[in-house]
Design a protein around this motif. Structure first.
Motif, PDB file in Angstrom:
ATOM      1  N   MET A  11       0.927  -1.390   0.139  1.00  0.00           N
ATOM      2  CA  MET A  11      -0.039  -0.025  -0.038  1.00  0.00           C
ATOM      3  C   MET A  11       0.998   1.571   0.160  1.00  0.00           C
ATOM      4  N   SER A  12      -0.266   2.001  -0.420  1.00  0.00           N
ATOM      5  CA  SER A  12       0.605   4.059  -0.350  1.00  0.00           C
ATOM      6  C   SER A  12       1.294   4.507   1.270  1.00  0.00           C
ATOM      7  N   TRP A  13       1.926   5.358   1.134  1.00  0.00           N
ATOM      8  CA  TRP A  13       1.373   5.529   2.594  1.00  0.00           C
ATOM      9  C   TRP A  13       0.538   6.298   3.478  1.00  0.00           C
ATOM     10  N   ASN A  14      -0.306   6.605   1.691  1.00  0.00           N
ATOM     11  CA  ASN A  14      -1.938   7.283   2.487  1.00  0.00           C
ATOM     12  C   ASN A  14      -2.944   5.982   2.501  1.00  0.00           C
ATOM     13  N   GLU A  15      -2.544   4.756   2.149  1.00  0.00           N
ATOM     14  CA  GLU A  15      -3.716   4.099   1.869  1.00  0.00           C
ATOM     15  C   GLU A  15      -3.642   3.131   3.912  1.00  0.00           C
ATOM     16  N   ARG A  16      -2.382   2.869   3.549  1.00  0.00           N
ATOM     17  CA  ARG A  16      -1.254   1.810   4.580  1.00  0.00           C
ATOM     18  C   ARG A  16      -1.879   3.134   6.098  1.00  0.00           C
ATOM     19  N   SER A  17      -2.235   4.476   6.243  1.00  0.00           N
ATOM     20  CA  SER A  17      -2.043   5.272   7.139  1.00  0.00           C
ATOM     21  C   SER A  17      -4.290   4.744   7.199  1.00  0.00           C
ATOM     22  N   GLY A  18      -5.425   5.038   6.193  1.00  0.00           N
ATOM     23  CA  GLY A  18      -6.096   4.572   5.734  1.00  0.00           C
ATOM     24  C   GLY A  18      -6.413   3.513   7.484  1.00  0.00           C
ATOM     25  N   MET A  19      -5.887   2.587   6.674  1.00  0.00           N
ATOM     26  CA  MET A  19      -6.094   0.986   7.186  1.00  0.00           C
ATOM     27  C   MET A  19      -6.115   1.590   8.513  1.00  0.00           C
ATOM     28  N   LEU A  20      -4.119   1.577   9.190  1.00  0.00           N
ATOM     29  CA  LEU A  20      -4.547   1.982  10.566  1.00  0.00           C
ATOM     30  C   LEU A  20      -4.769   3.027  11.068  1.00  0.00           C
ATOM     31  N   THR A  21      -5.667   3.768  10.605  1.00  0.00           N
ATOM     32  CA  THR A  21      -6.471   4.702  10.929  1.00  0.00           C
ATOM     33  C   THR A  21      -7.784   3.814  11.658  1.00  0.00           C
ATOM     34  N   VAL A  22      -8.524   2.981  10.654  1.00  0.00           N
ATOM     35  CA  VAL A  22     -10.065   1.991  10.759  1.00  0.00           C
ATOM     36  C   VAL A  22      -9.241   1.739  12.385  1.00  0.00           C
ATOM     37  N   VAL A  23      -8.148   0.911  11.844  1.00  0.00           N
ATOM     38  CA  VAL A  23      -8.326  -0.267  12.837  1.00  0.00           C
ATOM     39  C   VAL A  23      -7.816   0.122  14.608  1.00  0.00           C
ATOM     40  N   VAL A  24      -7.199   1.005  14.230  1.00  0.00           N
ATOM     41  CA  VAL A  24      -6.821   2.189  15.438  1.00  0.00           C
ATOM     42  C   VAL A  24      -8.487   2.496  16.123  1.00  0.00           C
ATOM     43  N   ASP A  25      -9.274   3.245  15.472  1.00  0.00           N
ATOM     44  CA  ASP A  25     -10.764   3.758  15.900  1.00  0.00           C
ATOM     45  C   ASP A  25     -11.557   2.942  16.060  1.00  0.00           C
ATOM     46  N   ALA A  26     -11.427   1.360  15.224  1.00  0.00           N
ATOM     47  CA  ALA A  26     -12.588   0.079  15.745  1.00  0.00           C
ATOM     48  C   ALA A  26     -12.087  -0.140  17.052  1.00  0.00           C
ATOM     49  N   LEU A  27     -10.369  -0.075  17.452  1.00  0.00           N
ATOM     50  CA  LEU A  27      -9.721  -0.625  18.847  1.00  0.00           C
ATOM     51  C   LEU A  27     -10.386   0.056  19.797  1.00  0.00           C
ATOM     52  N   ALA A  29     -13.095   2.229  20.145  1.00  0.00           N
ATOM     53  CA  ALA A  29     -14.620   1.610  19.793  1.00  0.00           C
ATOM     54  C   ALA A  29     -15.063   0.447  21.085  1.00  0.00           C
ATOM     55  N   MET A  30     -14.308  -0.565  20.880  1.00  0.00           N
ATOM     56  CA  MET A  30     -14.654  -1.752  21.510  1.00  0.00           C
ATOM     57  C   MET A  30     -14.150  -1.371  22.755  1.00  0.00           C
ATOM     58  N   ALA A  31     -12.678  -0.813  23.144  1.00  0.00           N
ATOM     59  CA  ALA A  31     -12.494  -0.882  24.482  1.00  0.00           C
ATOM     60  C   ALA A  31     -13.401  -0.041  24.571  1.00  0.00           C
ATOM     61  N   ASP A  32     -13.918   1.477  24.948  1.00  0.00           N
ATOM     62  CA  ASP A  32     -15.089   2.073  25.326  1.00  0.00           C
ATOM     63  C   ASP A  32     -15.911   1.037  25.730  1.00  0.00           C
ATOM     64  N   GLU A  33     -16.481  -0.216  24.729  1.00  0.00           N
ATOM     65  CA  GLU A  33     -17.876  -0.822  25.048  1.00  0.00           C
ATOM     66  C   GLU A  33     -17.514  -1.703  26.128  1.00  0.00           C
ATOM     67  N   ALA A  34     -15.938  -1.975  25.907  1.00  0.00           N
ATOM     68  CA  ALA A  34     -16.036  -2.935  26.811  1.00  0.00           C
ATOM     69  C   ALA A  34     -15.317  -2.276  28.468  1.00  0.00           C
ATOM     70  N   LEU A  35     -15.195  -1.021  28.720  1.00  0.00           N
ATOM     71  CA  LEU A  35     -15.324  -0.758  30.169  1.00  0.00           C
ATOM     72  C   LEU A  35     -16.724   0.146  30.141  1.00  0.00           C
ATOM     73  N   GLU A  36     -18.024  -0.271  29.498  1.00  0.00           N
ATOM     74  CA  GLU A  36     -19.318   0.281  29.781  1.00  0.00           C
ATOM     75  C   GLU A  36     -19.671  -1.254  30.687  1.00  0.00           C
ATOM     76  N   GLN A  37     -19.218  -2.469  29.806  1.00  0.00           N
ATOM     77  CA  GLN A  37     -20.045  -3.760  30.072  1.00  0.00           C
ATOM     78  C   GLN A  37     -18.924  -4.280  31.474  1.00  0.00           C
ATOM     79  N   GLY A  38     -17.855  -3.244  32.074  1.00  0.00           N
ATOM     80  CA  GLY A  38     -17.164  -3.918  32.802  1.00  0.00           C
ATOM     81  C   GLY A  38     -16.542  -5.002  32.774  1.00  0.00           C
ATOM     82  N   ASP A  39     -15.930  -4.750  31.506  1.00  0.00           N
ATOM     83  CA  ASP A  39     -14.417  -5.765  31.208  1.00  0.00           C
ATOM     84  C   ASP A  39     -13.596  -5.173  31.067  1.00  0.00           C
ATOM     85  N   ILE A  49      -3.143  -2.165  22.183  1.00  0.00           N
ATOM     86  CA  ILE A  49      -2.618  -2.740  20.827  1.00  0.00           C
ATOM     87  C   ILE A  49      -3.114  -1.017  20.154  1.00  0.00           C
ATOM     88  N   ALA A  50      -3.928  -0.400  20.480  1.00  0.00           N
ATOM     89  CA  ALA A  50      -4.480   0.612  19.314  1.00  0.00           C
ATOM     90  C   ALA A  50      -3.065   1.422  18.986  1.00  0.00           C
TER      91      ALA A  50
END
Length: 93
Positions: A11-27, A29-39, A49-50
């Motif tokens: 991937m180009s730097w821009n494509e790679r950066s976009g992929m990294l951003t998507v995964v970091v944002d998802a992680l 969000a998952m962490a926020d949800e896990a905290l709300e659920q007490g995990d 990991i993020a």
């Protein structure tokens, strides 16, 4: 005709950066949800990991691409394992 998907290294730097951003944002969000659920453990793992992915993304050299690819894989696997896990979650304090 469909094109073959690219690896992170291809991937180009821009494509790679976009992929990294998507995964970091998802992680995050998952962490926020896990905290709300007490995990707290799942939240801590997701955030760790993020932040590791963010650290690799800060260096634009090609030296960290393989490390970032491995971290992306781990992050995606963590999210997938959480989604496929038991429907009843134990609370962790």
């Amino acid at each position: 005709m469909q094109t073959m998907p690219k690896t992170l290294i291809e991937m180009s730097w821009n494509e790679r950066s976009g992929m990294l951003t998507v995964v970091v944002d998802a992680l995050r969000a998952m962490a926020d949800e896990a905290l709300e659920q007490g995990d707290a453990r799942l939240a801590a793992n997701a955030v760790s990991i993020a932040y590791s992915i963010i650290g690799c993304a800060a260096d634009r050299s090609e030296d960290h691409v393989q490390a970032a690819a491995l971290l992306l894989e781990h992050g995606i696997q963590l999210m997938q394992a959480h989604e496929l896990g038991a429907p009843e979650k134990k609370l962790v304090h």
